[in-house]
Design an enzyme around this catalytic site. Structure first.
Site, PDB file in Angstrom:
ATOM      1  N   HIS A   1      35.322 -23.166  17.671  1.00 43.65           N
ATOM      2  CA  HIS A   1      36.603 -22.330  17.569  1.00 43.65           C
ATOM      3  C   HIS A   1      37.335 -22.339  15.941  1.00 43.65           C
ATOM      4  CE1 HIS A   1      39.007 -19.248  19.113  1.00 43.65           C
ATOM      5  NE2 HIS A   1      39.713 -19.512  18.613  1.00 43.65           N
TER       6      HIS A   1
ATOM      7  N   CYS B   1      37.223 -15.758  15.361  1.00 42.28           N
ATOM      8  CA  CYS B   1      38.074 -16.507  14.909  1.00 42.28           C
ATOM      9  C   CYS B   1      38.019 -16.577  13.198  1.00 42.28           C
ATOM     10  CB  CYS B   1      37.975 -18.141  15.847  1.00 42.28           C
ATOM     11  SG  CYS B   1      36.707 -19.361  15.153  1.00 42.28           S
TER      12      CYS B   1
ATOM     13  N   HIS C   1      44.688 -17.483  16.118  1.00 39.30           N
ATOM     14  CA  HIS C   1      43.925 -17.475  16.490  1.00 39.30           C
ATOM     15  C   HIS C   1      43.337 -15.627  17.452  1.00 39.30           C
ATOM     16  CE1 HIS C   1      42.808 -18.042  20.996  1.00 39.30           C
ATOM     17  NE2 HIS C   1      44.086 -18.316  20.666  1.00 39.30           N
TER      18      HIS C   1
END
Length: 188
Positions: free
Chosen positions: A138, A86, A150
């Protein structure tokens, strides 16, 4: 007086926060059109230029981000050729779209820019989630209309998801704006 989000616990600006602000300011200053000098109303032209630069930067991020769709996830990955995690995705998009070098981890990225509420998200904002039982584990890039780009997890590929989906909404940790907020800089 409101404490700036880029300050450390003792009120001292973080080095990354100050560096990111300077890089963003320099990047936008370098793209200022000379047409504003020719206008009879420089304040109005300055406002229009600022809004245009914000829109152009956000559009560059969106365009660049779309080029990564389908690239496989790889933990610790920072190359599209071998896979991205990510934060590797976010690093690549910001570097290639705007020439900005962001920190390597989502946690470090969460220290940059200005805090943004879920209801105030704009394209280009970083969105953070708690996916590993720790905050800011994240990160993705908000694309507008409730969607974010993402690199999800092992076995996945870079994709766009809805921030309102139950999984993501329950894990939402906050958002940060690295692009200058054009609306806040307009004369009132």
């Amino acid at each position: 007086m409101m404490k700036h989000p880029n300050t450390a616990r003792r009120g001292v600006p973080s080095r990354l926060g100050v560096l990111a602000a300077l890089l963003i300011a320099l990047a936008f200053a370098a793209t200022t059109p000379a047409a504003a000098e020719e206008s009879d109303t420089p304040a109005e032209n300055g406002s229009v230029d600022l809004i245009e630069r914000y829109g152009n930067a956000a559009q560059e991020l969106m365009n660049q981000g779309m080029e990564y769709l389908g690239i496989r996830y790889r933990f610790g990955g920072n190359s599209p050729a071998t896979g991205l995690d990510c934060s590797g995705l976010v690093q690549n998009v910001f570097r290639n779209a705007l020439g900005l070098n962001l920190p390597r981890t989502a946690r470090e990225m969460a220290r940059l820019g200005d805090k943004v509420g879920l209801q105030d998200l704009k394209p280009g904002d970083l969105v953070f989630f708690n996916t590993m039982r720790r905050t800011f584990s994240h990160v993705g890039i908000y694309m507008g209309e409730g969607r974010f780009l993402h690199a999800p997890a092992s076995g996945g590929r870079v994709r766009i998801d809805e921030i309102g989906e139950r999984y993501w909404s329950q894990r939402f940790n906050g958002a940060r704006r690295l692009l200058p907020d054009a609306d806040a800089m307009l004369p009132r």
